[in-house]
Design a protein around this motif. Structure first.
Motif, mmCIF file in Angstrom:
data_model
loop_
_atom_site.group_PDB
_atom_site.id
_atom_site.type_symbol
_atom_site.label_atom_id
_atom_site.label_comp_id
_atom_site.label_asym_id
_atom_site.label_seq_id
_atom_site.Cartn_x
_atom_site.Cartn_y
_atom_site.Cartn_z
ATOM 1 N N GLN A 312 -6.617 8.384 -7.813
ATOM 2 C CA GLN A 312 -7.217 7.548 -6.769
ATOM 3 C C GLN A 312 -7.068 8.240 -5.421
ATOM 4 N N LEU A 313 -8.225 8.632 -4.840
ATOM 5 C CA LEU A 313 -8.217 9.288 -3.533
ATOM 6 C C LEU A 313 -8.250 8.290 -2.386
ATOM 7 N N ASP A 314 -8.967 7.190 -2.566
ATOM 8 C CA ASP A 314 -9.141 6.233 -1.472
ATOM 9 C C ASP A 314 -9.446 4.862 -2.051
ATOM 10 N N LEU A 315 -9.548 3.858 -1.168
ATOM 11 C CA LEU A 315 -9.845 2.492 -1.575
ATOM 12 C C LEU A 315 -10.876 1.911 -0.624
ATOM 13 N N LEU A 316 -12.022 1.500 -1.158
ATOM 14 C CA LEU A 316 -13.070 0.841 -0.379
ATOM 15 C C LEU A 316 -12.847 -0.664 -0.482
ATOM 16 N N GLU A 317 -12.514 -1.285 0.639
ATOM 17 C CA GLU A 317 -12.182 -2.701 0.630
ATOM 18 C C GLU A 317 -13.443 -3.554 0.698
ATOM 19 N N GLN A 318 -13.511 -4.546 -0.196
ATOM 20 C CA GLN A 318 -14.576 -5.543 -0.231
ATOM 21 C C GLN A 318 -15.966 -4.902 -0.227
ATOM 22 N N ALA A 319 -16.168 -3.940 -1.107
ATOM 23 C CA ALA A 319 -17.482 -3.301 -1.249
ATOM 24 C C ALA A 319 -18.378 -4.167 -2.121
ATOM 25 N N LEU A 320 -19.694 -4.113 -1.857
ATOM 26 C CA LEU A 320 -20.675 -4.829 -2.668
ATOM 27 C C LEU A 320 -20.826 -4.095 -3.994
ATOM 28 N N THR A 321 -20.662 -4.815 -5.112
ATOM 29 C CA THR A 321 -20.653 -4.158 -6.426
ATOM 30 C C THR A 321 -21.578 -4.886 -7.387
ATOM 31 N N VAL A 322 -22.072 -4.134 -8.370
ATOM 32 C CA VAL A 322 -22.875 -4.658 -9.475
ATOM 33 C C VAL A 322 -22.343 -4.048 -10.763
ATOM 34 N N PRO A 323 -22.638 -4.662 -11.917
ATOM 35 C CA PRO A 323 -22.263 -4.015 -13.189
ATOM 36 C C PRO A 323 -22.959 -2.665 -13.336
ATOM 37 N N GLY A 324 -22.237 -1.673 -13.843
ATOM 38 C CA GLY A 324 -22.821 -0.345 -14.006
ATOM 39 C C GLY A 324 -24.027 -0.335 -14.927
ATOM 40 N N ALA A 325 -24.057 -1.230 -15.933
ATOM 41 C CA ALA A 325 -25.182 -1.269 -16.870
ATOM 42 C C ALA A 325 -26.462 -1.773 -16.226
#
Length: 457
Positions: A312-325
């Motif tokens: 783990q290089l970094d942490l993006l806090e509260q990023a907008l995410t979707v399922p990879g599929a």
């Protein structure tokens, strides 16, 4: 009314058939040109063809858009290395008399592992001690003589040369006693080496020598090997593009978490932290070696084990995410309120597990299609299938595929019995059932005597 002869009815029947064929062909051509599909309408008289209907809704599975912390990960493959390895060898030659360990045991540094026959080394020690005592007695006598000679010299009753000779004899005996003491110490050390102890703490390997064997310091395999695996290290290679970021974080004292996963990347094996980077980049591969440490308190990790590494290089806090599929070619299908879908173009970021961070015209709580994307187009109507129903169907299909083909129509009791058989035995069992069914004229197969009575139904 008299019936018409058959020869007079044939032209009429042929005409009716031709008319029906022409009407059916015209209807088929109209449907093909219009792009529609015949729909089935149900009325009081039952189903009938020919009623036009709109496009059918496609069944799809969906995932929810949300905000969460996303890790910036670097994937690599690595190998586990023991923190320390020691081959336990005999330091003196002799017959292996006792073993005080079991293969695979955890041992502490200094713990007794084996015993070599000490009798010859004990005799050597006793001999050295006797020689020391004799020379100590000679030294003591020479010292007393020197004291008397010095007293006589003070009275001028003895020559100075005799006093000097006696003093030299005392110093000679002192040297002899010192050499004897060294021999005693050496014999004691050799005797101590007959007790073989663990040089480090760790886990024992397989025994390389048995009771009664004559062991020597030159034995290549030694008696047993100890590996220190609590803690244990993972060594892996990272692309040189990440060297600067990793070096800055290590210099700043920031912890860089590392995860170890199994070969299929399904099971998390351990969590640790990055310890160090190598001092040079490999010019042939453009990578740098890194080492991470893991507690391994449960002893699940072994030296030389292959692992998949996630740094783990970094942490993006509260990023907008979707399922990879849901993402295909930087697009997703968004399910709208009217049951139709529309495409949304996205900027795809980092992936963490089955989620992907994105930037685009999506809001938390939106539903995007994850399964059935290949059947969709802009504006298509969809029917959302619950995820638990999809899992049940997949499980049912998997269970059916895992059964022998000839056993899928058999009662559960017979299928359970077949599952415990070897392949050859199962094949013979099914052939016997087919033969019995053929003998009954194609009826249901009769179960053998060992099968339950319900198997014959």
């Amino acid at each position: 009314m008299p019936r018409r002869p058959l020869s007079h009815r044939r032209p009429a029947v042929a005409a009716v058939l031709v008319a029906l064929a022409v009407a059916g062909g015209a209807w088929w051509w109209t449907q093909r040109q219009g792009g529609g599909e015949p729909a089935v309408a149900r009325g009081p008289g039952g189903p009938r063809m020919g009623t036009m209907a709109g496009p059918q809704a496609q069944p799809v599975s969906v995932g929810v858009v949300d905000r969460r912390d996303m890790r910036v990960l670097v994937n690599a493959i690595g190998t586990l290395n023991a923190r320390a390895t020691a081959v336990v060898r005999a330091k003196v030659a002799g017959e292996l008399q006792k073993l005080h360990f079991k293969e695979g045991d955890e041992v502490r540094a200094g713990q007794l592992l084996a015993q070599i026959d000490p009798r010859s080394y004990q005799a050597t020690l006793s001999q050295a001690q006797g020689t020391l005592q004799r020379d100590q007695a000679l030294l003591r006598n020479a010292q007393l003589d020197l004291q008397r000679y010095e007293a006589l010299k003070a009275q001028d009753s003895i020559a100075s040369q005799q006093v000097d000779t006696q003093a030299a004899l005392v110093r000679q005996y002192q040297g002899t006693v010192a050499a004897d003491q060294a021999q005693v110490d050496m014999a004691q050390l050799q005797l101590g080496y007959t007790r073989i102890t663990a040089p480090i703490s760790g886990r024992l390997g397989l025994r390389q020598a048995d009771l009664g064997n004559v062991v020597n310091p030159s034995d290549a395999n030694g008696i047993v090997t100890i590996t220190q695996i609590k803690p244990i290290d993972a060594v892996f290679s990272l692309p040189e593009a990440h060297v600067d970021a990793i070096a800055r974080r290590l210099a700043g004292g920031r912890a860089l978490p590392v995860e170890l996963w199994d070969r299929e990347q399904k099971n998390l094996l351990a969590q640790g932290r990055l310890n160090a980077l190598d001092n040079a980049i490999d010019a042939t591969t453009g990578t740098v070696k890194a080492k991470a440490a893991f507690d391994n308190a449960e002893g699940r990790l072994f030296p030389n084990q292959f692992v998949n590494v996630r740094l783990q290089l970094d942490l993006l806090e509260q990023a907008l995410t979707v399922p990879g599929a849901a993402v295909q070619n930087n697009y997703v299908y968004l399910v709208q309120g009217d049951g139709t879908v529309t495409q949304r173009r996205l900027a795809v970021g980092v992936a963490d597990g089955d989620r992907v961070s994105v930037r685009g015209e999506l809001q938390p709580g939106d539903q995007v299609v994850t399964d059935g994307i290949d059947r969709l187009r802009e504006g298509a109507k969809v029917t959302v299938i619950a995820a638990d129903k999809v899992q049940k169907v997949d499980q049912a299909v998997s269970d059916a595929a895992g059964r022998p083909r000839g056993a899928r129509n058999l009662p559960p009791e017979v299928r359970a019995k077949l599952a415990t058989m070897a392949p050859e035995e199962r094949r013979a069992y099914l052939e016997k059932l087919r033969a019995e069914r053929a003998g009954q004229g194609g009826g249901a197969p009769a179960a053998p005597a060992s099968a339950p009575a319900s198997a014959t139904r």
